[in-house]
Design a protein around this motif. Structure first.
Motif, mmCIF file in Angstrom:
data_model
loop_
_atom_site.group_PDB
_atom_site.id
_atom_site.type_symbol
_atom_site.label_atom_id
_atom_site.label_comp_id
_atom_site.label_asym_id
_atom_site.label_seq_id
_atom_site.Cartn_x
_atom_site.Cartn_y
_atom_site.Cartn_z
ATOM 1 N N HIS A 130 -88.814 -74.936 -41.281
ATOM 2 C CA HIS A 130 -87.545 -74.371 -40.852
ATOM 3 C C HIS A 130 -87.281 -73.083 -41.633
ATOM 4 C CE1 HIS A 130 -85.926 -77.383 -38.126
ATOM 5 N NE2 HIS A 130 -86.277 -78.352 -38.962
ATOM 6 N N ILE A 131 -86.686 -72.109 -40.964
ATOM 7 C CA ILE A 131 -86.352 -70.842 -41.629
ATOM 8 C C ILE A 131 -85.445 -71.095 -42.820
ATOM 9 C CG2 ILE A 131 -85.117 -68.658 -41.317
ATOM 10 C CD1 ILE A 131 -86.144 -68.692 -38.392
ATOM 11 N N ALA A 166 -79.387 -74.752 -42.538
ATOM 12 C CA ALA A 166 -79.874 -76.093 -42.218
ATOM 13 C C ALA A 166 -78.925 -76.869 -41.327
ATOM 14 C CB ALA A 166 -80.143 -76.867 -43.511
ATOM 15 N N GLN A 167 -77.621 -76.719 -41.543
ATOM 16 C CA GLN A 167 -76.666 -77.520 -40.769
ATOM 17 C C GLN A 167 -76.762 -77.241 -39.273
ATOM 18 O OE1 GLN A 167 -73.267 -75.893 -42.852
ATOM 19 N NE2 GLN A 167 -72.517 -74.885 -40.992
ATOM 20 N N ASP A 168 -77.303 -76.074 -38.883
ATOM 21 C CA ASP A 168 -77.402 -75.759 -37.456
ATOM 22 C C ASP A 168 -78.498 -76.566 -36.772
ATOM 23 O OD1 ASP A 168 -75.328 -73.971 -37.704
ATOM 24 O OD2 ASP A 168 -76.619 -72.234 -37.976
ATOM 25 N N TRP A 169 -79.711 -76.599 -37.368
ATOM 26 C CA TRP A 169 -80.773 -77.380 -36.721
ATOM 27 C C TRP A 169 -80.584 -78.874 -36.924
ATOM 28 C CZ3 TRP A 169 -83.605 -80.278 -40.139
ATOM 29 C CH2 TRP A 169 -83.784 -79.802 -41.447
ATOM 30 N N GLN A 170 -79.755 -79.268 -37.886
ATOM 31 C CA GLN A 170 -79.462 -80.679 -38.089
ATOM 32 C C GLN A 170 -78.387 -81.186 -37.128
ATOM 33 O OE1 GLN A 170 -78.377 -80.617 -42.217
ATOM 34 N NE2 GLN A 170 -80.496 -80.702 -42.953
ATOM 35 N N ASP A 171 -77.663 -80.275 -36.496
ATOM 36 C CA ASP A 171 -76.587 -80.642 -35.575
ATOM 37 C C ASP A 171 -77.171 -81.345 -34.345
ATOM 38 O OD1 ASP A 171 -74.629 -80.099 -33.233
ATOM 39 O OD2 ASP A 171 -73.467 -79.508 -35.004
ATOM 40 N N PRO A 172 -76.517 -82.404 -33.854
ATOM 41 C CA PRO A 172 -77.042 -83.120 -32.673
ATOM 42 C C PRO A 172 -77.088 -82.251 -31.411
ATOM 43 C CG PRO A 172 -74.869 -83.938 -33.300
ATOM 44 C CD PRO A 172 -75.342 -83.077 -34.419
ATOM 45 N N HIS A 173 -76.375 -81.129 -31.401
ATOM 46 C CA HIS A 173 -76.380 -80.240 -30.243
ATOM 47 C C HIS A 173 -77.296 -79.030 -30.447
ATOM 48 C CE1 HIS A 173 -73.120 -82.397 -28.264
ATOM 49 N NE2 HIS A 173 -72.483 -82.424 -29.417
ATOM 50 N N ALA A 174 -78.183 -79.109 -31.428
ATOM 51 C CA ALA A 174 -79.037 -77.967 -31.749
ATOM 52 C C ALA A 174 -79.935 -77.560 -30.593
ATOM 53 C CB ALA A 174 -79.885 -78.278 -32.981
ATOM 54 N N PRO A 187 -75.510 -73.461 -28.324
ATOM 55 C CA PRO A 187 -75.867 -74.325 -29.447
ATOM 56 C C PRO A 187 -75.148 -73.847 -30.709
ATOM 57 C CG PRO A 187 -77.605 -72.730 -29.068
ATOM 58 C CD PRO A 187 -76.602 -72.542 -27.962
ATOM 59 N N PRO A 188 -74.980 -74.717 -31.697
ATOM 60 C CA PRO A 188 -74.299 -74.295 -32.932
ATOM 61 C C PRO A 188 -75.115 -73.248 -33.681
ATOM 62 C CG PRO A 188 -75.326 -76.449 -33.207
ATOM 63 C CD PRO A 188 -75.440 -76.103 -31.761
ATOM 64 N N ARG A 189 -74.436 -72.281 -34.247
ATOM 65 C CA ARG A 189 -75.133 -71.233 -34.991
ATOM 66 C C ARG A 189 -74.179 -70.618 -36.014
ATOM 67 N NH1 ARG A 189 -76.678 -65.415 -33.579
ATOM 68 N NH2 ARG A 189 -78.459 -64.974 -34.908
ATOM 69 N N THR A 190 -74.490 -70.791 -37.279
ATOM 70 C CA THR A 190 -73.669 -70.246 -38.353
ATOM 71 C C THR A 190 -73.876 -68.738 -38.453
ATOM 72 O OG1 THR A 190 -73.808 -72.314 -39.604
ATOM 73 C CG2 THR A 190 -73.191 -70.331 -40.833
ATOM 74 N N VAL A 191 -72.793 -68.001 -38.517
ATOM 75 C CA VAL A 191 -72.872 -66.560 -38.668
ATOM 76 C C VAL A 191 -73.244 -66.229 -40.112
ATOM 77 C CG1 VAL A 191 -71.581 -64.399 -38.584
ATOM 78 C CG2 VAL A 191 -71.186 -66.159 -36.846
ATOM 79 N N VAL A 192 -74.285 -65.422 -40.276
ATOM 80 C CA VAL A 192 -74.727 -65.006 -41.609
ATOM 81 C C VAL A 192 -74.607 -63.485 -41.674
ATOM 82 C CG1 VAL A 192 -76.621 -64.977 -43.269
ATOM 83 C CG2 VAL A 192 -76.296 -66.968 -41.795
ATOM 84 N N PRO A 193 -73.484 -62.972 -42.191
ATOM 85 C CA PRO A 193 -73.277 -61.522 -42.219
ATOM 86 C C PRO A 193 -74.110 -60.867 -43.318
ATOM 87 C CG PRO A 193 -71.461 -62.641 -43.304
ATOM 88 C CD PRO A 193 -72.351 -63.720 -42.750
ATOM 89 N N PRO A 194 -74.216 -59.544 -43.291
ATOM 90 C CA PRO A 194 -74.916 -58.837 -44.376
ATOM 91 C C PRO A 194 -74.227 -59.107 -45.705
ATOM 92 C CG PRO A 194 -74.457 -57.366 -42.522
ATOM 93 C CD PRO A 194 -73.704 -58.621 -42.257
ATOM 94 N N LEU A 195 -74.998 -59.122 -46.764
ATOM 95 C CA LEU A 195 -74.412 -59.281 -48.090
ATOM 96 C C LEU A 195 -73.549 -58.066 -48.408
ATOM 97 C CD1 LEU A 195 -77.528 -60.679 -50.000
ATOM 98 C CD2 LEU A 195 -75.505 -61.947 -49.260
#
Length: 358
Positions: free
Chosen positions: A142-143, A259-267, A273-281
């Motif tokens: 997993h990424i 990790a919580q995104d691919w672990q979600d039952p709706h992945a 599908p669920p997808r956490t936003v990861v903005p630039p640092l």
């Protein structure tokens, strides 16, 4: 001495034709040998890709059963893993550039090439006076797993060499860029956040990175779902075979970095599908380098197909293409026309951009 000639001229022609036939026969006989030799030489030249390709395809399965062929994330020197403590970095602080390959790749893509296709690592080290380090990782995991491993590796690097490691620059191609973004998330959301390497991070370069996911994997997933819905023996078999692709490949569908995104039952949902936003640092310049097979950008084909493997729309990404980004976000986008996905690794213009913006 001249060859005898018959009144019809046949005698003069026969030796010449025979010689031509003999030469052609010799060439025909030698072709299989030459072909095998070519295949052997090519195989020898690219044999270092065998293990990374295997790991990209089923690396998660290899790791799960602790197979010796499962790649462990590590810095690499001279074609071998090297522990951080054995890097022996000395001298004054230097800008340290860390390179990450993409799916089924390895560290050699940054180092080896021909005079016509120079690679960025050795060139930057020689011409820009920076230190270049190369990471190899199991691209079948997993990424998010590789993101966590990378933040640990960079933390260890800064802890062991606090004086030698100066400003830190991260360069990722394709999946490697997603691993970098995931590492940034875990470096700022982990139990000991922020990780020490975060404060040293000067810039991030994302080369042909599917920041909004891969259309190839999206199509593969949709095909698998449709085959499963048909629900007859042949289609069930094909769907099951397709689903054996690695977790790393599946994460490319929507660029899942947490990790919580691919672990979600709706992945695996096709829609939303669920997808956490990861903005630039915050405060870190991100250089989004996009390839395009076309001469001009802006068309629907450019947006969808991009460099042939990563669509330009995905490479720019909603989070990077947001017209109203967070005030502390620094995102710079450059499109390289008539440039393929692999070509981004050996393009003089891309190299010049890297050197000018380190």
């Amino acid at each position: 001495m001249t060859e005898p000639t018959s009144p019809t001229g046949d005698s003069a022609d026969r030796p010449s034709r025979w010689r031509r036939f003999s030469a052609a026969a010799r060439r025909a006989v030698s072709l299989p040998v030459q072909g095998l030799d070519y295949l052997y030489q090519t195989g020898q030249a690219y044999r270092h890709f065998t293990l990374p390709i295997l790991n990209g395809a089923i690396g998660d399965q290899l790791a799960a059963r602790q197979d010796y062929r499962a790649i462990q994330m590590s810095f690499r020197q001279l074609g071998a893993d090297i522990a951080v403590a054995d890097l022996a970095l000395t001298g004054p602080p230097l800008t340290t550039v860390v390179f990450l390959h993409g799916l089924m790749g390895d560290e050699m893509i940054w180092q080896t090439g021909s005079p016509d296709t120079p690679r960025y690592g050795p060139l930057l080290q020689r011409e820009a006076g920076v230190r270049c380090l190369y990471v190899r990782y199991n691209s079948g995991l997993h990424i998010s797993e590789n993101g966590e491993l990378l933040t640990r590796l960079l933390t260890e690097l800064c802890a062991i060499y606090p004086e030698a490691v100066g400003p830190l620059v991260l360069v990722g191609h394709s999946m490697g860029g997603l691993v970098i973004r995931s590492a940034g998330y875990y470096g700022t959301h982990g139990p000991d956040s922020p990780a020490p390497w975060i404060s040293r991070l000067r810039s991030v370069f994302l080369l042909g990175v599917p920041n909004d996911g891969s259309f190839l994997e999206q199509n593969s997933h949709l095909t698998s779902v449709m085959l499963r819905k048909i629900n007859v023996a042949p289609t069930r078999f094909l769907s099951k075979a397709m689903d054996q692709r690695s977790n790393g490949i599946k994460d490319l569908r929507h660029a899942l970095l947490v990790a919580q995104d691919w672990q979600d039952p709706h992945a695996d949902d096709v829609l939303m599908p669920p997808r956490t936003v990861v903005p630039p640092l915050p405060g870190v310049p991100y250089h989004v380098l996009v390839g395009s097979l076309l001469k001009t950008a802006g068309s629907a084909l450019h947006h969808y197909f991009g460099d042939g493997l990563v669509g330009a729309g995905s490479a720019v990404g909603r989070i990077f293409g947001d017209p109203a980004p967070p005030p502390d976000a620094q995102v710079y986008t450059r499109v390289f026309a008539q440039q393929s996905h692999a070509g981004l690794l050996s393009n003089p213009e891309v190299y010049q951009y890297l050197r000018e913006h380190l």
